[in-house]
Write an enzyme that holds these catalytic residues in place. Structure first.
Site, mmCIF file in Angstrom:
data_model
loop_
_atom_site.group_PDB
_atom_site.id
_atom_site.type_symbol
_atom_site.label_atom_id
_atom_site.label_comp_id
_atom_site.label_asym_id
_atom_site.label_seq_id
_atom_site.Cartn_x
_atom_site.Cartn_y
_atom_site.Cartn_z
ATOM 1 C CD GLU A 63 -2.506 -12.783 20.441
ATOM 2 O OE1 GLU A 63 -3.559 -12.273 20.820
ATOM 3 O OE2 GLU A 63 -2.340 -13.215 19.367
ATOM 4 C CG HIS B 177 -4.678 18.997 21.352
ATOM 5 N ND1 HIS B 177 -4.804 19.959 21.686
ATOM 6 C CD2 HIS B 177 -3.984 18.640 20.281
ATOM 7 C CE1 HIS B 177 -3.880 20.824 20.679
ATOM 8 N NE2 HIS B 177 -3.605 19.782 19.751
ATOM 9 C CE LYS C 292 -9.466 -18.195 23.009
ATOM 10 N NZ LYS C 292 -8.645 -18.933 21.957
HETATM 11 O O1 PA5 Z 1 -2.854 -14.304 16.656
HETATM 12 C C1 PA5 Z 1 -3.558 -15.009 17.053
HETATM 13 O O2 PA5 Z 1 -3.228 -16.276 16.940
HETATM 14 C C2 PA5 Z 1 -4.981 -14.780 17.632
HETATM 15 O O3 PA5 Z 1 -5.095 -13.403 17.882
HETATM 16 C C3 PA5 Z 1 -6.022 -15.330 16.766
HETATM 17 O O4 PA5 Z 1 -5.851 -14.589 15.480
HETATM 18 C C4 PA5 Z 1 -7.242 -14.809 17.468
HETATM 19 O O5 PA5 Z 1 -7.383 -15.335 18.560
HETATM 20 C C5 PA5 Z 1 -8.286 -15.580 16.503
HETATM 21 O O6 PA5 Z 1 -8.234 -16.795 16.291
HETATM 22 P P1 PA5 Z 1 -9.072 -17.814 15.431
HETATM 23 O O7 PA5 Z 1 -8.726 -17.290 14.091
HETATM 24 O O8 PA5 Z 1 -8.399 -19.260 15.612
HETATM 25 O O9 PA5 Z 1 -10.591 -17.548 15.602
#
Ligand code: PA5
Length: 442
Positions: free
Chosen positions: A284, A305, A419
């Site tokens: 990310e 394996h 989303k």
């Molecule tokens: O690293 C990030 O920002 C995302 O992976 C969030 O942690 C994830 O989308 C969850 O978001 P939130 O804590 O707002 O529900």
């Protein structure tokens, strides 16, 4: 202290090539420390371990104690950065069969990390007649997956205890002011912890997001944070003695030499979810602007394996980062057998871990010979202190590496696309135009 060894990448990239990234890495460190790079409003994690107040740790420990005393099961609800850190640390520190053992505090289970109907049904079914509590975690307070799980489990808890009692077993971890979860928590009077604005989800494991579920599972969060403080100190200098610096320069050198995929390899099944946490951290943070190493992972020797053939012999676009755990918690030797029908007497008397280490060494040599550069990260043991070091090591390495790659490591614009489509397909109010557009494509 954890150690990084890059000698087994030198057949692919020379020391001089790795060193040619030093300047960019030094600039990256400066940006992280002085807040002068992209995404500088999300740098709260950089000094987080050393600035975590003792009073916060104490508050988390007290809440964890009360949940441990009152619950047989605690459900941590969250997704992405609000899930993976706690899951990674709890799995790494837990008995492999903890799920099947009785006693020793509540089981920590997870929800809201998927939208599996059967998963939620079976969880609710399992919780029937059990004393349970909920830790609901969402920085934005608006994420759909945890919101669905929370709505359902909250209803179940209230049905069994009544609203007032249920609210004592619900802890919310969210933004200080914004989001639906903050509003709900205020209205229902839940105990809350804050995720600071300047700490992004995937860098939040050392905040209450990770620390509370880890403490509820019975682990020592003071030692975890203390380990992270040690690594925070060890990663301030801009040279190869800083392990995060060396990791970041080496992986960027490999990336630009055509090694587009990094496989995080472990030889200890307890690290499976640590690799999942790492995949999110790096995927990310770096996968943007059509750039970035693809983070993958294998659990060996299991995956030798299944994936071993590809890694040994497939397209040469990969490198491996192997996490080796030097010492095991338990000692187990392979017994001798008079009949020796399985032919294993040649390793009788050896520890299981000696065999595992030879599997690891043999594989690393084979992979290097097969054109797969190997970085080696050694961690003394799967203990809180060293996991704290490893977490911070990877976080700092990620910040440095992302800036070397010239991306903003602290945003995730791509996550919004799914989303938008999901909301359009579900006909969420406010998405009427998107709904019409997406339906026209079906
Ligand atoms: O690293 C990030 O920002 C995302 O992976 C969030 O942690 C994830 O989308 C969850 O978001 P939130 O804590 O707002 O529900």
């Amino acid at each position: 202290m954890i150690k990084v060894n890059v000698k087994d990448v030198l057949a692919t990239v020379s020391e001089a090539t790795i060193k040619s990234y030093d300047k960019a890495a030094a600039e990256a460190i400066e940006k992280l420390h002085n807040g002068t790079g992209a995404g500088n409003d999300f740098l709260g994690w950089v000094n987080l371990p050393s600035t975590t107040p003792a009073s916060l740790i104490e508050d988390i420990e007290n809440v964890a104690k009360s949940l441990r005393e009152s619950c047989e099961v605690v459900i941590a609800i969250g997704i992405g950065g609000s899930y993976l850190g706690a899951k990674a640390v709890i799995e790494a520190l837990s008995d492999s069969f903890a799920a099947y053992r009785q006693g020793n505090g509540p089981k920590v289970l997870f929800a809201g990390q998927n939208i599996g109907e059967d998963y939620l049904y079976e969880l609710q079914d399992y919780l029937k007649g059990k004393k349970f509590g909920i830790i609901v975690i969402s920085k934005s307070g608006t994420t759909t997956e945890p919101a669905i799980a929370f709505r359902m489990l909250k209803e179940q808890l209230e049905a069994s205890l009544g609203k007032a009692e249920a609210s004592k077993r619900i802890i919310a971890i969210t933004d200080a002011r914004r989001g639906a979860l903050r509003q709900l928590a205020t209205e229902e009077g839940y105990k809350t912890f804050v995720i600071e604005d300047n700490v992004g989800g995937r860098f939040s494991v050392l905040t209450p997001v990770g620390l509370l579920p880890i403490a509820v599972a019975g682990f020592d969060i003071k030692a975890l944070v203390a380990g992270a403080v040690e690594m925070e100190k060890a990663t301030t200098v801009a040279d190869d003695t800083n392990p995060s610096f060396l990791y970041a320069t080496t992986r960027n050198a490999l990336y630009n030499a055509g090694k587009k995929i990094e496989i995080l390899v472990n030889y200890n099944p307890k690290l499976h979810f640590f690799a999942e946490w790492w995949k999110q951290l790096y995927g990310e943070s770096e996968g943007k602007d059509h750039k970035g190493i693809f983070p993958a992972a294998v659990d060996n020797s299991t995956d030798l394996h299944s994936m071993g053939q590809w890694i040994q012999d497939g397209e040469r676009s990969i490198f491996e980062t192997v996490i080796t755990v030097e010492n095991q918690k338990h000692t187990l030797t392979i017994p001798s057998d008079d009949a020796n029908l399985d032919g294993l007497n040649y390793i009788a008397g050896k520890r299981v871990d000696q065999v595992n280490k030879m599997a690891e060494l043999g594989t690393r040599i084979a992979h290097v010979d097969g054109g797969v550069p190997n970085l080696l990260i050694s961690i003394p043991a799967l203990e809180e202190r060293y996991l704290g070091q490893l977490i911070y090591f990877f976080e700092k390495g990620c910040g440095i590496s992302g800036y070397i790659l010239d991306v903003n490591p602290f945003n995730q614009p791509g996550v919004e696309d799914y989303k938008r489509n999901m909301f359009a397909l579900l006909e969420k109010p406010g998405y009427e135009k998107e709904t019409a557009a997406i339906k026209a494509r079906l």
